[in-house]
Scaffold this active site. Sequence first.
Site, PDB file in Angstrom:
ATOM      1  N   HIS A 180       0.837  -1.210   0.000  1.00  0.00           N
ATOM      2  CA  HIS A 180       0.000   0.000   0.000  1.00  0.00           C
ATOM      3  C   HIS A 180       0.871   1.259   0.000  1.00  0.00           C
ATOM      4  CE1 HIS A 180      -3.416   2.554   1.692  1.00  0.00           C
ATOM      5  NE2 HIS A 180      -2.336   3.280   1.985  1.00  0.00           N
ATOM      6  N   GLU A 181       1.794   1.318   0.945  1.00  0.00           N
ATOM      7  CA  GLU A 181       2.597   2.529   1.080  1.00  0.00           C
ATOM      8  C   GLU A 181       3.536   2.735  -0.105  1.00  0.00           C
ATOM      9  OE1 GLU A 181       2.063   4.880   3.181  1.00  0.00           O
ATOM     10  OE2 GLU A 181       0.520   3.765   4.235  1.00  0.00           O
ATOM     11  N   HIS A 184       1.898   4.437  -2.939  1.00  0.00           N
ATOM     12  CA  HIS A 184       1.864   5.901  -2.861  1.00  0.00           C
ATOM     13  C   HIS A 184       3.043   6.487  -3.647  1.00  0.00           C
ATOM     14  CE1 HIS A 184      -1.535   6.725  -0.360  1.00  0.00           C
ATOM     15  NE2 HIS A 184      -1.091   6.011   0.670  1.00  0.00           N
ATOM     16  N   TYR A 195      -3.797  14.768  -2.200  1.00  0.00           N
ATOM     17  CA  TYR A 195      -4.178  14.084  -0.970  1.00  0.00           C
ATOM     18  C   TYR A 195      -5.248  14.867  -0.226  1.00  0.00           C
ATOM     19  CZ  TYR A 195      -3.146  10.521   2.566  1.00  0.00           C
ATOM     20  OH  TYR A 195      -3.202   9.444   3.408  1.00  0.00           O
ATOM     21  N   GLU A 204      -5.757   6.898  -1.883  1.00  0.00           N
ATOM     22  CA  GLU A 204      -5.728   5.835  -0.881  1.00  0.00           C
ATOM     23  C   GLU A 204      -6.233   4.517  -1.468  1.00  0.00           C
ATOM     24  OE1 GLU A 204      -4.682   5.318   2.258  1.00  0.00           O
ATOM     25  OE2 GLU A 204      -3.645   7.227   2.117  1.00  0.00           O
ATOM     26  N   ASP A 277      -9.571  14.171   8.303  1.00  0.00           N
ATOM     27  CA  ASP A 277      -8.910  13.151   7.495  1.00  0.00           C
ATOM     28  C   ASP A 277      -8.641  13.673   6.076  1.00  0.00           C
ATOM     29  OD1 ASP A 277      -7.900  10.577   6.781  1.00  0.00           O
ATOM     30  OD2 ASP A 277      -9.880   9.965   6.067  1.00  0.00           O
ATOM     31  N   HIS A 282      -9.083   8.608   3.846  1.00  0.00           N
ATOM     32  CA  HIS A 282      -9.137   7.207   4.271  1.00  0.00           C
ATOM     33  C   HIS A 282     -10.578   6.720   4.386  1.00  0.00           C
ATOM     34  CE1 HIS A 282      -5.098   8.381   5.807  1.00  0.00           C
ATOM     35  NE2 HIS A 282      -4.778   7.142   5.466  1.00  0.00           N
TER      36      HIS A 282
END
Length: 373
Positions: A180-181, A184, A195, A204, A277, A282
């Site tokens: 996932h990261e 990015h 974002y 996300e 957020d 998210h």
Amino acid sequence: MGRKKLKKSHGFGFTHALNYRCPICCIVPPYMLEKIAVNGSPTQREWAFETLNLSAQTRGRRMGLGNKVEAPQTGQKIRIIYDANNSQQLPGEIVRKEGDSPSGDEAVDEAYEATGATYDFFKEICDRNSIDNKGLRLDSTVHYGKDYENAFWNGSQMVYGDGDGELFNRFTKSVDVIGHELTHGVNQYEANLIYFGEAGANKESFSEVFGSLDKQRINKQTVDEADWLIGVGLFTDKVNGKGIRSMKAPGTAYDDPVLGKDPQPGHMKDIYTGIKDNGGVHINSGIPNRAFYLAAKEIGGYAWEKTGKIWYVSLCEKLDSKANIQRTSEVTIEVAGELYGQGSNEQKAVENAWKEVGVEQSSVNSEQRTVKS
């Protein structure tokens, strides 16, 4: 893949969008940490506040990474794992390099193996040469901070905390979190989705998609065999939860006295419109997440083979930085038609998926696809 990227602007038109192009992208959302800060024990509250403060300090800016080296030659996989020794200084001391034997430190070796698996996924499935498609060296730092309850991509490298041991385990434990990261990073070099708001929710979601596909490929799971959960293993057995998010059933991943209840919607009628957020990046990712799951379910087989390809081409060749959920639906349907034919089962599956989560297509677009088919 040869197509020219679209440069049109689609989205919410946020006037300060540039402020959201290179944030610190964390796996654990702020609303979860805020719940801990209210509902947790004194020690848990302290850990949550510390994580929130540390994330706030690093968000929006890239921390120093020491002496950088040139990217490796095309096709090489180069990983370096650092140990911050519970400090907040990056990158830390080198503890494992490409080709080294296992270190015996679980976090070090998990980061090394999962980073390699993610590299292999993008190389073998997407024909992509590392995160930037130019052979970027993959740096990771483990044991970041004291009881730090998060993991993030900071624009140049991966960073993992150890968790508090009461609510969260170490953040290298889940391969899909690492995938996932690192995705990015892929987004950073491609669509570079902002974002904030719906564009941030898409950002996300693309990371959830490829993190999940990375895990599914490692486990050789079909669409029906996969759990479609993100972050299995992050929670300790004291938490009432299966993972931090569910792509199959947004809003059902956890329901815990300390962490609260998973707030993700799975349909546009329930979309979050507040400013927390980063405008729900998210929270609202549950909607495109479920759309991907539904499309993959209808197409069947291994999700990375067709559905994943549609999403990858959309991210890398079609979407612009402000793309909202509506625009993302249009692009993925368009790409499905380009890859598998207008009116194909694959294109119909993608269109059906978006309709199921409340994203309707314009009559003009539908008519154009009908004429072409």
